[in-house]
Scaffold this motif. Sequence first.
Motif, PDB file in Angstrom:
ATOM      1  N   SER A  92       0.776  -1.291  -0.075  1.00 16.17           N
ATOM      2  CA  SER A  92      -0.006  -0.061  -0.024  1.00 16.17           C
ATOM      3  C   SER A  92       0.988   1.275   0.211  1.00 16.17           C
ATOM      4  O   SER A  92       2.183   1.244   0.483  1.00 16.17           O
ATOM      5  CB  SER A  92      -0.893   0.009   1.171  1.00 16.17           C
ATOM      6  OG  SER A  92      -0.053   0.295   2.523  1.00 16.17           O
ATOM      7  N   ALA A  94       0.587   3.505   2.272  1.00 15.55           N
ATOM      8  CA  ALA A  94       0.717   3.772   3.657  1.00 15.55           C
ATOM      9  C   ALA A  94       2.132   2.922   4.130  1.00 15.55           C
ATOM     10  O   ALA A  94       2.948   3.393   4.706  1.00 15.55           O
ATOM     11  CB  ALA A  94      -0.582   3.239   4.461  1.00 15.55           C
ATOM     12  N   ILE A  97       4.996   5.013   2.900  1.00 16.69           N
ATOM     13  CA  ILE A  97       5.411   5.845   3.784  1.00 16.69           C
ATOM     14  C   ILE A  97       5.885   5.335   4.882  1.00 16.69           C
ATOM     15  O   ILE A  97       7.215   5.592   5.317  1.00 16.69           O
ATOM     16  CB  ILE A  97       3.895   6.488   4.211  1.00 16.69           C
ATOM     17  CG1 ILE A  97       3.388   7.349   3.016  1.00 16.69           C
ATOM     18  CG2 ILE A  97       4.444   7.641   5.544  1.00 16.69           C
ATOM     19  CD1 ILE A  97       1.866   7.850   3.129  1.00 16.69           C
ATOM     20  N   GLU A 161       5.513  16.665   0.227  1.00 14.65           N
ATOM     21  CA  GLU A 161       4.442  16.165  -0.615  1.00 14.65           C
ATOM     22  C   GLU A 161       3.909  17.378  -1.814  1.00 14.65           C
ATOM     23  O   GLU A 161       3.614  18.428  -0.996  1.00 14.65           O
ATOM     24  CB  GLU A 161       3.422  15.924   0.463  1.00 14.65           C
ATOM     25  CG  GLU A 161       2.585  14.639  -0.140  1.00 14.65           C
ATOM     26  CD  GLU A 161       1.018  14.621   0.742  1.00 14.65           C
ATOM     27  OE1 GLU A 161       1.266  14.179   2.029  1.00 14.65           O
ATOM     28  OE2 GLU A 161      -0.016  15.077   0.537  1.00 14.65           O
ATOM     29  N   ASP A 190       6.346  12.086  -1.073  1.00 14.72           N
ATOM     30  CA  ASP A 190       5.122  11.536  -1.473  1.00 14.72           C
ATOM     31  C   ASP A 190       4.776  12.113  -3.089  1.00 14.72           C
ATOM     32  O   ASP A 190       4.134  13.263  -3.087  1.00 14.72           O
ATOM     33  CB  ASP A 190       3.992  11.625  -0.709  1.00 14.72           C
ATOM     34  CG  ASP A 190       2.957  11.085  -1.208  1.00 14.72           C
ATOM     35  OD1 ASP A 190       2.653  10.579  -2.359  1.00 14.72           O
ATOM     36  OD2 ASP A 190       2.031  10.534  -0.078  1.00 14.72           O
ATOM     37  N   SER A 212       1.619   6.169  -3.450  1.00 14.17           N
ATOM     38  CA  SER A 212       0.342   5.322  -3.437  1.00 14.17           C
ATOM     39  C   SER A 212       0.122   4.955  -4.921  1.00 14.17           C
ATOM     40  O   SER A 212      -0.189   5.605  -5.668  1.00 14.17           O
ATOM     41  CB  SER A 212      -0.874   6.047  -2.819  1.00 14.17           C
ATOM     42  OG  SER A 212      -2.032   5.221  -3.176  1.00 14.17           O
ATOM     43  N   THR A 214      -1.821   2.665  -5.648  1.00 10.46           N
ATOM     44  CA  THR A 214      -3.206   2.546  -5.587  1.00 10.46           C
ATOM     45  C   THR A 214      -4.082   3.535  -6.724  1.00 10.46           C
ATOM     46  O   THR A 214      -5.090   3.391  -7.291  1.00 10.46           O
ATOM     47  CB  THR A 214      -3.890   2.801  -4.344  1.00 10.46           C
ATOM     48  OG1 THR A 214      -2.989   2.062  -3.626  1.00 10.46           O
ATOM     49  CG2 THR A 214      -5.416   2.356  -4.261  1.00 10.46           C
ATOM     50  N   VAL A 224      -4.855  -2.014  -4.227  1.00 10.83           N
ATOM     51  CA  VAL A 224      -3.915  -1.395  -3.194  1.00 10.83           C
ATOM     52  C   VAL A 224      -2.648  -1.552  -3.278  1.00 10.83           C
ATOM     53  O   VAL A 224      -2.300  -2.911  -3.241  1.00 10.83           O
ATOM     54  CB  VAL A 224      -4.444  -1.256  -1.825  1.00 10.83           C
ATOM     55  CG1 VAL A 224      -3.683  -0.532  -0.820  1.00 10.83           C
ATOM     56  CG2 VAL A 224      -6.176  -0.799  -1.653  1.00 10.83           C
ATOM     57  N   ALA A 225      -1.704  -0.682  -3.535  1.00 11.73           N
ATOM     58  CA  ALA A 225      -0.212  -0.962  -3.769  1.00 11.73           C
ATOM     59  C   ALA A 225       0.477   0.413  -3.569  1.00 11.73           C
ATOM     60  O   ALA A 225       0.055   1.570  -3.417  1.00 11.73           O
ATOM     61  CB  ALA A 225      -0.037  -1.415  -5.119  1.00 11.73           C
ATOM     62  N   TRP A 345      -8.579   8.096  -5.695  1.00 10.95           N
ATOM     63  CA  TRP A 345      -8.535   8.990  -6.766  1.00 10.95           C
ATOM     64  C   TRP A 345      -7.508   8.219  -7.916  1.00 10.95           C
ATOM     65  O   TRP A 345      -6.912   7.048  -7.201  1.00 10.95           O
ATOM     66  CB  TRP A 345      -8.236  10.406  -6.630  1.00 10.95           C
ATOM     67  CG  TRP A 345      -6.695  10.499  -5.865  1.00 10.95           C
ATOM     68  CD1 TRP A 345      -6.684  10.684  -4.444  1.00 10.95           C
ATOM     69  CD2 TRP A 345      -5.477  10.698  -6.484  1.00 10.95           C
ATOM     70  NE1 TRP A 345      -5.619  10.580  -4.202  1.00 10.95           N
ATOM     71  CE2 TRP A 345      -4.740  10.645  -5.239  1.00 10.95           C
ATOM     72  CE3 TRP A 345      -5.004  10.789  -7.737  1.00 10.95           C
ATOM     73  CZ2 TRP A 345      -3.470  11.003  -5.501  1.00 10.95           C
ATOM     74  CZ3 TRP A 345      -3.626  10.857  -7.818  1.00 10.95           C
ATOM     75  CH2 TRP A 345      -2.710  11.008  -6.691  1.00 10.95           C
TER      76      TRP A 345
END
Length: 392
Positions: A92, A94, A97, A161, A190, A212, A214, A224-225, A345
Motif C-alpha cells: 500500500s 501507507a 510511507i 508532498e 510522496d 500510493s 493505488t 491497493v499498492a 482517486w
Amino acid sequence: MFYVQFIEIVNMNQSYIINQLAEDREKYFHAVAPPIIQTSNFAYPTVDEFTFAIQNEKDEHIYTRGNNPTVNMLCQKMAALEGAQDCLMVGSGAAAISNSVISQVNAGDHIISVKNPYTWASHLMTKILPRFNVHTTFVDGTIFENFVNACKPETKLIYLESPNSWTFELQDLAKIANFAKKRGITTIIDNSYCTALCQKPIDFGIDLVIYSATKYYNGHSDVVAGAICGSKEKITQIFHNEFMTFGNVLAPQNAWLMLRSLRTLPIRLKQSSESTVKILDFLKKSPKIERIWYPFNDDNPQKALALEQMKMPMGMFTLALKNRDASAIKKFCETLQNFLIAVSWGGHESLIMPKCAFVSENDPQVNMVRFYIGLEEADILLEDLELSLAFL
Ligand SMILES: *Cc1c(COP(=O)(O)O)cnc(C)c1O
C-alpha cells in the motif's frame, strides 16, 4: 501547450520501459503477457545453489515476502520510469510511507515534514514515532526558509508532498534537496499526485520517491499498492530491514494487474489531464464558485514553480463553492451522475470528496469539494457539472 509537453515526455523511451523492459519472454513460452508466478517459495536442486540464493535474497528467489519474479518485473519498470536505481513494491501507499520514513530515523532523531501531509503519514509522525522518541516539526512547505529554521542538529529526515492532494501547495524541490544534502539529511517525497510522468524528484536531488500506486499507477480502482524508489544503497538497506521485517508484501496477482495498468498509464493520464483542463476552463467562468485550488491556475502564487517542476496538468483539483449551506452542497454532490462520492482517486471513474462529509456545518472549509477527473468523455462530465451547479 500542455499537450505538446506531454508528447515530449512520452518520447523519452517510456514506451520501451512500459512495453519491453524486464519482459524475458523466452522464459515463458514467448507469451506476450507475463505470467503470474503465484507461489510463496522457490525450490533449488542443490544445497550450494540454495545457499547462494539465500546469500543474495534481494536478487534471487527464495520466498515471495522478499522477491517474486512477477513483482520484480514491476519493480524494474517502476524504477526505470522514475529514473531511480532501484524500487521496492509494497502492499500500500501507507506501507511505502511507514517503511521509508522508519528506515531513516533512530530514537532521538528529528523530522521536518510539510504541514498536513497525507492522513496516515501524519498519524505515523504524530502518534507512532513519538513512542520511539522521534519527533516531527510540521512547517508551511511553500516557504523554503521554514525548513532551514526548523532544522536541528538531530534532524535526519525532511518529508515532502508536492503538491499535496487537497490544496496543492508545492515545495521547491531542488532548493530543499540541496540544503538537505549539505546537512546530511535524507529527503522523501510522496509523489503520488504527479507520478514519474509528470514530475521526477530524483532529478531535483530528492533521495526517496514514494507512491500510493493505488492511484494513477494502477488506475482501475481494484488494487491497493505502494512503491519506494531510490538509490541502490538506500533501497537495499530498506529491503534487508523494514521491508523484510514489516512484510507489507505486494501479492504477485496484484503486481500483474499493475503491470497491465502500466501499459495504459500514458494514455490514461493524457485523457484525464486534457479533460481536467477543459473542465477547469468551464468552472473558472462559473459564478457559483468562490475559489479553485489547482497548481497551474493563474491565481496560484506558486504557478511558476509548478511549471518548473511539473511537466503536465494532472486530474485533481478542489473547489470552494460560494454556497456554504451544507444541504445545498450535499444536493449538488448527489445530483452529479458521473462523479462517485468516495475517497481515493486516480482510477477510471471521476470522483468527488466533499469536505462537508468530514466537518461540521459551520466549519470554514464546509464549502470545499475535491474533484478527480477520470476517463469519461469530458463533454459528459461538463454537462453533468452544468446541471448540478444550477442547484447552488
Ligand atoms: C492514497 C494516498 C496515500 C496512501 O496510499 P494507500 O495506497 O491508500 O495506502 C498516500 N499519499 C497520498 C497522496 C494518497 O493520495
